[in-house]
Design a protein around this motif. Structure first.
Motif, short mmCIF file in Angstrom:
data_model
loop_
_atom_site.label_atom_id
_atom_site.label_comp_id
_atom_site.label_asym_id
_atom_site.label_seq_id
_atom_site.Cartn_x
_atom_site.Cartn_y
_atom_site.Cartn_z
N LEU A 257 9.72 -13.95 -7.85
CA LEU A 257 9.19 -13.15 -6.74
C LEU A 257 10.02 -11.88 -6.54
CD1 LEU A 257 8.20 -15.74 -3.99
CD2 LEU A 257 6.72 -14.02 -5.03
N ASN A 258 11.33 -12.02 -6.61
CA ASN A 258 12.19 -10.85 -6.42
C ASN A 258 12.00 -9.81 -7.51
OD1 ASN A 258 13.38 -11.59 -4.00
ND2 ASN A 258 15.01 -12.74 -4.98
N ASN A 259 11.67 -10.25 -8.70
CA ASN A 259 11.44 -9.31 -9.79
C ASN A 259 10.06 -8.66 -9.70
OD1 ASN A 259 13.69 -9.17 -11.94
ND2 ASN A 259 13.59 -11.33 -11.44
N ILE A 260 9.09 -9.39 -9.17
CA ILE A 260 7.75 -8.84 -8.98
C ILE A 260 7.72 -7.87 -7.81
CG2 ILE A 260 5.38 -9.42 -8.31
CD1 ILE A 260 5.77 -12.13 -9.70
N TRP A 261 8.48 -8.19 -6.77
CA TRP A 261 8.35 -7.54 -5.46
C TRP A 261 8.44 -6.01 -5.47
CZ3 TRP A 261 6.32 -10.35 -1.84
CH2 TRP A 261 6.30 -9.88 -0.53
N PRO A 262 9.43 -5.41 -6.14
CA PRO A 262 9.55 -3.95 -6.07
C PRO A 262 8.33 -3.20 -6.59
CG PRO A 262 11.57 -4.91 -6.90
CD PRO A 262 10.54 -6.00 -6.91
N ASP A 263 7.55 -3.83 -7.47
CA ASP A 263 6.40 -3.15 -8.08
C ASP A 263 5.09 -3.41 -7.32
OD1 ASP A 263 8.00 -2.14 -10.14
OD2 ASP A 263 7.79 -3.99 -11.29
N ARG A 375 15.82 -5.79 3.74
CA ARG A 375 14.55 -6.51 3.91
C ARG A 375 13.38 -5.72 3.31
NH1 ARG A 375 12.43 -8.54 9.82
NH2 ARG A 375 10.26 -8.98 9.30
N GLY A 376 12.59 -6.41 2.50
CA GLY A 376 11.42 -5.77 1.90
C GLY A 376 11.68 -5.17 0.54
N GLU A 377 12.95 -4.95 0.18
CA GLU A 377 13.27 -4.42 -1.14
C GLU A 377 13.11 -5.49 -2.21
OE1 GLU A 377 14.51 -0.73 -1.65
OE2 GLU A 377 12.95 -1.25 -0.20
N SER A 378 13.29 -6.73 -1.82
CA SER A 378 12.96 -7.88 -2.66
C SER A 378 12.38 -8.93 -1.73
CB SER A 378 14.20 -8.41 -3.39
OG SER A 378 15.12 -8.94 -2.46
N TYR A 379 11.91 -10.02 -2.29
CA TYR A 379 11.30 -11.04 -1.43
C TYR A 379 12.34 -11.71 -0.55
CZ TYR A 379 8.92 -15.23 0.14
OH TYR A 379 8.42 -16.23 0.92
N THR A 380 13.51 -11.99 -1.10
CA THR A 380 14.56 -12.67 -0.34
C THR A 380 15.83 -11.82 -0.32
OG1 THR A 380 15.28 -13.86 -2.32
CG2 THR A 380 13.69 -14.97 -0.90
#
Length: 401
Positions: A257-263, A375-380
């Protein structure tokens, strides 16, 4: 370190999770247990103690117990550093790293007729014995409240006001490593994906495939029961019956999720929050099994129920406990002042925007941001794992100057 929780989940070294508990009992003679809450002052003392026992750090690290009033650029030149001002002194630094965390959300007292209190420190809850209480929120902060009330043999009534009408799920442990087998599942499901929607849904399919291969099913954990206690019993039984296959891959899920999140676009993030997070968030934020034990024990003697906002505002409570969690970093007056000076900006979620490669708030500045304020830059962003990863990137950037 993870604060605002029990001692057992507070440590700086994942290979030595008992370090803080041992410090309290062996060094300070506090006589506390893993499920106890302690004052933040002890966290501070522990960090000072740990640094002092590490000679290669202690000569370079200095603790200043003062509130920071402002951070200003020394000049218009970005390499000149910053002036950090407190009530007693002003210091110049080559670089500044913001790790100030988030404040608890505030609730308008005009909505309710009863007094509103914070669950932290937990000692604030010691006054309650047989009252009628309202807990606002159903995340881990509310779990802390319920566990503490159970420990104090509370015998009153408890209402919970929350948008989700569901408590976190139940887990036995926190895995420390990724599972290569799940990574293979995810890679297989990710083939041909391009949009954020596809990547999010492929992650869900990978979780389900992994659970099914291990004799479980994701559908078990998307099943909601009619009452709080029914749901808790259901989640508890799943945990005890070894159906919680997802526990093994929590680190993998968060990492993905953290790797997907920024895109992801804001619309794709909204889709996740609406369609996936309601059930997945319950798993990722699951309460420890012994917390569930304590709450079930409490429920044997105390009526606990979810209530609507309308009913909550029309009911008189002895006290209202604000367990709504953390507020957006953008509500911080201190961070707002930095934004007004052009030192940082806020993202869609109200967190501090950072460069994913360096942790900088602005490309040309040596001002960095780490932890929950991202907050919001990655999922967690506020998780120990992701905070440590960000800290590593910041360290590498500083060392390469």
């Amino acid at each position: 370190m993870l604060l605002n929780t029990t001692v057992e989940f507070t440590f700086t070294d994942p290979d030595n999770p008992q370090e803080f508990l041992n410090y309290l009992n062996d060094v300070l003679n506090c006589d506390v247990k893993g499920e106890d809450f302690v004052s933040r002052e002890y966290f501070y003392q522990f960090l000072e103690f740990k640094i002092s026992r590490t000679p290669r750090f202690s000569q370079y690290v200095h603790f200043i117990r003062e509130d920071v009033l402002s951070v200003k650029k020394i000049s218009s030149h970005p390499q000149k550093g910053f002036l950090l001002k407190t009530a007693l002194q002003t210091q110049a630094y080559d670089a500044c790293i913001l790790c100030c965390g988030q404040n608890l959300k505030k609730i308008s007292p005009n909505q309710f007729s009863s007094s509103i209190i914070s669950p932290y420190p937990a000692s604030a809850l010691n006054q309650f014995r047989d009252e009628k209480l309202l807990i606002i929120g159903s995340g881990l902060a509310s779990i802390d409240v319920l566990v503490h009330l159970s420990k104090n043999h509370f015998r009153g009534e408890i209402d919970l006001l929350t948008r989700s009408a569901a408590l976190p799920s139940v887990k036995k442990r926190d895995p420390a490593l990724q599972v290569p087998e799940f990574a293979a599942f995810l890679a297989d499901h990710n083939k041909g994906t391009s949009s954020g929607y596809e990547k999010l849904n492929s992650l869900v399919r990978a979780i389900d495939s992994y659970c099914q291969k291990k004799g479980s099913s994701l559908s078990y954990f998307q099943n909601y029961k009619p009452s709080l206690t029914d749901q808790l019993h259901y989640d508890y039984d799943l945990c005890r019956s070894a159906h919680n296959i997802w526990e093994d891959i929590i680190v993998d899920i968060i990492y993905a999720l953290n790797n997907i999140w920024p895109d992801l676009t804001n619309r794709e993030k909204d889709y996740f929050h609406t369609d996936i997070e309601p059930w997945l968030g319950r798993l990722l934020d699951a309460m420890p099994l012994k917390s569930a034990d304590a709450i079930l024990k409490l429920a044997e003697n105390v009526p606990i129920q979810f209530v609507s906002h309308e009913k909550a505002t029309q009911t008189h409570y002895s006290a209202i406990i604000n367990a709504t969690g953390l507020d957006k970093p953008s509500t911080s007056i201190f961070l707002q002042s930095l934004a007004q000076d052009g030192l940082l900006s806020f993202n869609h979620a109200g967190g501090v925007k950072t460069c994913p490669q360096t942790g900088r708030t602005k490309t040309a500045l040596h001002l960095y941001s780490c932890g929950a304020i991202n907050r919001g830059e990655s999922y967690t962003s506020g998780s120990i794992y992701w905070t440590a990863l960000t800290a590593q990137k910041i360290s590498q950037t500083l060392l390469s100057r």
